[in-house]
Design a protein around this motif. Sequence first.
Motif, mmCIF file in Angstrom:
data_model
loop_
_atom_site.group_PDB
_atom_site.id
_atom_site.type_symbol
_atom_site.label_atom_id
_atom_site.label_comp_id
_atom_site.label_asym_id
_atom_site.label_seq_id
_atom_site.Cartn_x
_atom_site.Cartn_y
_atom_site.Cartn_z
ATOM 1 N N ALA A 1 0.868 -1.176 0.000
ATOM 2 C CA ALA A 1 0.000 0.000 0.000
ATOM 3 C C ALA A 1 0.911 1.234 0.000
ATOM 4 C CB ALA A 1 -0.920 0.002 1.213
ATOM 5 N N GLY A 2 1.249 1.675 -1.209
ATOM 6 C CA GLY A 2 2.235 2.723 -1.366
ATOM 7 C C GLY A 2 3.578 2.179 -1.815
ATOM 8 N N GLY A 3 3.673 0.884 -2.049
ATOM 9 C CA GLY A 3 4.882 0.230 -2.543
ATOM 10 C C GLY A 3 4.502 -1.013 -3.314
ATOM 11 N N VAL A 4 5.524 -1.731 -3.799
ATOM 12 C CA VAL A 4 5.236 -2.879 -4.654
ATOM 13 C C VAL A 4 5.497 -4.220 -3.980
ATOM 14 C CG1 VAL A 4 5.630 -1.638 -6.803
ATOM 15 C CG2 VAL A 4 7.541 -2.780 -5.676
ATOM 16 N N THR A 5 5.776 -4.232 -2.707
ATOM 17 C CA THR A 5 6.036 -5.510 -2.041
ATOM 18 C C THR A 5 5.266 -5.580 -0.730
ATOM 19 O OG1 THR A 5 7.994 -4.703 -0.839
ATOM 20 C CG2 THR A 5 8.347 -5.606 -3.047
ATOM 21 N N GLY A 6 5.273 -6.786 -0.130
ATOM 22 C CA GLY A 6 4.637 -6.976 1.167
ATOM 23 C C GLY A 6 3.138 -7.098 1.115
ATOM 24 N N ALA B 1 2.815 -17.618 -5.507
ATOM 25 C CA ALA B 1 3.927 -18.035 -4.654
ATOM 26 C C ALA B 1 5.127 -17.104 -4.675
ATOM 27 C CB ALA B 1 4.366 -19.449 -5.050
ATOM 28 N N HIS B 2 5.024 -15.919 -5.218
ATOM 29 C CA HIS B 2 6.148 -15.000 -5.122
ATOM 30 C C HIS B 2 6.333 -14.565 -3.668
ATOM 31 C CE1 HIS B 2 6.458 -13.701 -9.608
ATOM 32 N NE2 HIS B 2 7.406 -14.562 -9.288
ATOM 33 N N LEU B 3 7.599 -14.330 -3.293
ATOM 34 C CA LEU B 3 7.937 -14.065 -1.902
ATOM 35 C C LEU B 3 7.228 -12.830 -1.358
ATOM 36 C CD1 LEU B 3 9.805 -15.402 0.217
ATOM 37 C CD2 LEU B 3 11.539 -13.717 -0.395
ATOM 38 N N ASP B 4 6.993 -11.835 -2.207
ATOM 39 C CA ASP B 4 6.344 -10.620 -1.720
ATOM 40 C C ASP B 4 4.840 -10.811 -1.545
ATOM 41 O OD1 ASP B 4 6.114 -10.762 -4.518
ATOM 42 O OD2 ASP B 4 5.802 -8.612 -4.701
ATOM 43 N N HIS B 5 4.353 -12.030 -1.794
ATOM 44 C CA HIS B 5 2.947 -12.350 -1.538
ATOM 45 C C HIS B 5 2.782 -13.470 -0.510
ATOM 46 C CE1 HIS B 5 0.932 -9.944 -4.755
ATOM 47 N NE2 HIS B 5 2.198 -9.890 -5.151
ATOM 48 N N CYS B 6 3.806 -14.297 -0.341
ATOM 49 C CA CYS B 6 3.685 -15.414 0.614
ATOM 50 C C CYS B 6 4.782 -15.433 1.676
ATOM 51 C CB CYS B 6 3.675 -16.753 -0.130
ATOM 52 S SG CYS B 6 5.278 -17.244 -0.839
ATOM 53 N N GLY B 7 5.762 -14.559 1.581
ATOM 54 C CA GLY B 7 6.984 -14.694 2.369
ATOM 55 C C GLY B 7 6.866 -14.520 3.857
ATOM 56 N N ARG B 8 5.805 -13.872 4.348
ATOM 57 C CA ARG B 8 5.667 -13.730 5.808
ATOM 58 C C ARG B 8 4.647 -14.701 6.389
ATOM 59 N NH1 ARG B 8 5.826 -8.295 9.010
ATOM 60 N NH2 ARG B 8 4.017 -7.637 7.818
ATOM 61 N N ILE B 9 4.150 -15.639 5.591
ATOM 62 C CA ILE B 9 3.192 -16.602 6.140
ATOM 63 C C ILE B 9 3.810 -17.427 7.268
ATOM 64 C CG2 ILE B 9 1.690 -18.551 5.629
ATOM 65 C CD1 ILE B 9 1.303 -17.473 2.837
ATOM 66 N N PRO B 10 5.070 -17.909 7.152
ATOM 67 C CA PRO B 10 5.637 -18.645 8.295
ATOM 68 C C PRO B 10 5.725 -17.810 9.567
ATOM 69 C CG PRO B 10 6.880 -19.110 6.315
ATOM 70 C CD PRO B 10 5.955 -17.973 5.980
ATOM 71 N N LEU B 11 5.950 -16.505 9.424
ATOM 72 C CA LEU B 11 5.956 -15.639 10.598
ATOM 73 C C LEU B 11 4.549 -15.530 11.166
ATOM 74 C CD1 LEU B 11 7.636 -13.782 12.411
ATOM 75 C CD2 LEU B 11 7.118 -11.905 10.831
ATOM 76 N N LEU C 1 -7.267 -13.072 5.371
ATOM 77 C CA LEU C 1 -6.180 -12.365 4.711
ATOM 78 C C LEU C 1 -6.125 -12.810 3.268
ATOM 79 C CD1 LEU C 1 -3.068 -12.468 7.101
ATOM 80 C CD2 LEU C 1 -4.681 -10.584 6.756
ATOM 81 N N ILE C 2 -5.831 -11.883 2.394
ATOM 82 C CA ILE C 2 -5.449 -12.219 1.035
ATOM 83 C C ILE C 2 -3.972 -11.875 0.931
ATOM 84 C CG2 ILE C 2 -5.711 -11.674 -1.405
ATOM 85 C CD1 ILE C 2 -8.584 -11.337 1.078
ATOM 86 N N ASP C 3 -3.143 -12.918 0.910
ATOM 87 C CA ASP C 3 -1.686 -12.831 0.837
ATOM 88 C C ASP C 3 -1.078 -12.350 2.157
ATOM 89 O OD1 ASP C 3 -1.847 -13.726 -1.751
ATOM 90 O OD2 ASP C 3 -1.513 -11.761 -2.674
ATOM 91 N N CYS C 4 0.182 -12.679 2.340
ATOM 92 C CA CYS C 4 0.949 -12.216 3.496
ATOM 93 C C CYS C 4 2.414 -12.277 3.084
ATOM 94 C CB CYS C 4 0.672 -13.096 4.716
ATOM 95 S SG CYS C 4 1.391 -12.464 6.248
ATOM 96 N N GLY C 5 2.854 -11.219 2.383
ATOM 97 C CA GLY C 5 4.154 -11.266 1.727
ATOM 98 C C GLY C 5 5.228 -10.450 2.412
ATOM 99 N N MET C 6 6.451 -10.704 1.981
ATOM 100 C CA MET C 6 7.614 -9.995 2.510
ATOM 101 C C MET C 6 7.785 -8.645 1.823
ATOM 102 S SD MET C 6 10.911 -12.383 3.202
ATOM 103 C CE MET C 6 11.028 -13.353 4.708
ATOM 104 N N ALA D 1 13.585 -19.272 1.486
ATOM 105 C CA ALA D 1 13.632 -18.051 2.306
ATOM 106 C C ALA D 1 14.130 -18.356 3.710
ATOM 107 C CB ALA D 1 12.247 -17.414 2.358
ATOM 108 N N ALA D 2 13.707 -19.486 4.278
ATOM 109 C CA ALA D 2 14.168 -19.866 5.610
ATOM 110 C C ALA D 2 15.671 -20.110 5.614
ATOM 111 C CB ALA D 2 13.421 -21.108 6.093
ATOM 112 N N GLY D 3 16.168 -20.763 4.562
ATOM 113 C CA GLY D 3 17.608 -20.991 4.466
ATOM 114 C C GLY D 3 18.385 -19.695 4.358
ATOM 115 N N LEU D 4 17.878 -18.758 3.540
ATOM 116 C CA LEU D 4 18.541 -17.466 3.402
ATOM 117 C C LEU D 4 18.498 -16.675 4.699
ATOM 118 C CD1 LEU D 4 17.300 -16.382 -0.146
ATOM 119 C CD2 LEU D 4 19.576 -17.196 0.482
#
Length: 462
Positions: free
Chosen positions: A9-14, A62-72, A27-32, A99-102
Motif C-alpha cells: 500500500a504505497g509500494g510494490v512488495t509486502g 507463490a512469489h515471496l512478496d505475496h507469501c513470504g511472511r506466512i511462516p511468521l 487475509l489475502i496474501d501475506c508477503g515480505m 527463504a528460511a535458508g537465506l
Amino acid sequence: MEMQFYGAAGGVTGSCHFLRVGDKKLLIDCGMFQGGHDLEEENRTEFGFDAKDIDYLLLTHAHLDHCGRIPLLVKRGFRGEIITTSATRELARLVLMDAAGLAAEEARRSNRRHLRQGGAESAPIYDITDVLDTMDRFGRSADYGQKMEVCPGVNATFGDAGHILGSAWILVEASEAGRQQRIVYSGDLGNRGKPIINPPTPAPQADVIVMETTYGDRLHKAIGPSVDELRDAILDTLKRGGNAIIPTFALERAQDLLYYLREMMNDNQIPANLPVFLDSPMAISATEIFRRHPECFNPGTREGLQHGADPFALRNLHFTRETSESMGINLIKGGALIMAGSGMATGGRVTHHLRHNIWREDSSVIFVGYAAQGTLARRIIDGAKTVRIFGEEVHVAASIYTIGGFSAHADHDELLAWYGDQRPTRTVLVHGEDNGREGIAKVLRARGLQVDCPVIGDRYSL
C-alpha cells in the motif's frame, strides 16, 4: 464488513490485505517487503492485527512478496486454513524453504558481526520448522473457475491471473447481515503473450476491485522485439568473448527464458551448443514443478509437451545445484550464458557472477525483469559506475542491457483490459509505487469512478 491494507500500500512488495466478514477474518496474501533499507526490521514488525484471529488466508501466488511472511504469521499464532491452487502450494513450499535458508544464513552473518562489536545474537525471522508448520496449514486446493465455500457467508472463486504458474485473482463473495459484496483481488496480473502459461482471464463483475499497479504508468516492449534484443545481446557478448549474466527470477522468468533460448537454438539464431547454466537450485526445482502442472500451460505448450517437445530442454544446458558447481562456473572466462538468482541481484549466486564479470568490458549483464528501488539491479540499471558487492567496490565496465518485454506483470493497457468497462462502487489500487498507481487512477477517475490509493493501515467499510 471492512477491509484494511497492511502491505503493498504505497509500494510494490509486502502484499497483505485484511477482510472482515461478520465474525470471520481473512487475509489475502501475506508477503515480505523487499528492495528497501532495514528490510529485516521491516519484515519483523507487527502485522497490525493479531495472527491468532485470522481464520483463513487466500493466497494468490507463490512469489515471496505475496507469501513470504506466512511462516511468521504461523509462528505468531495463525491456526487457520490456507487456500490456494495446487501449483501455488508446491511453489510456495519451495519459495518458503529457500527463504528460511537465506534467513538462517543472514542471521549467521549478522551475528558474527554483532558478536565482534559486543552485541547480542538474534534469531532468523523464521526457520525451516516454521515453514513445515506452515505447510500443515494448507488445506483445500482451488481450481480455476470453480466457486468454493470458504466458510458460511464467504465464497471464493480463483481465476487465472496469467502471472506465474498457478497464480490467481480471487473473487470473494461475502454476505453480512443480508448485504452482499463481490470483491475482486487481482493479485499480480500477467503480461499477455507469455510462452508457457495462459493470459489472464478478465475480471468478473464486482462491487469492489483491488488491483495491482506495478506497471500502471508504462507500456512494455512487445515480446517479439524483446526476444530479438535478447538474441542480439547474447550474440554481441559471444563476439566480444565474454560471458552473459542474466539475473533471473526463479519462478516463471527462468522457465520463459529456457523456452525462448530453445526456440532460438532450434531456429539457428544462436549456437545450438552454447553452454547455458541455470545456476539456481530454486529455479531448477521450480522447473521440475512446472513439468508436473501442464494443466496450467497454454494449449500450444501443453500439446507440445504431450508429443515430447519439452519446452525446457536445451542441448547444452547445465543445472548447477551444488555450491562447488556454481563456483566452477567462475572459472569460465567467456562464451557462457549464466542465469542465476536473485532477479533483483539482492543476494544469491548471481552476486558472485556479477563480481567476477561486471568489471570486464567483454562481458554483459542482461536484465529482463523489474528492479525495485534500493536493489543492486536498479543501481546498475541506473548507470552506477561502481557497485558494492560483498564489501568491495567493483567497477562497472560490462555492457548493460535492460529488456522490458519479458515482464511477468501486466502493463498499463493490459491492466485496464483486465479491468474492462466495469463500474464498481470502489476501486482500490495497491502493489505499485506512486507513478504506477497514478497512471491507472487518472484513467479510472476520468470515467467518474471512485478510486482509493491506500497507505498501510488504511481501513474501508463496505
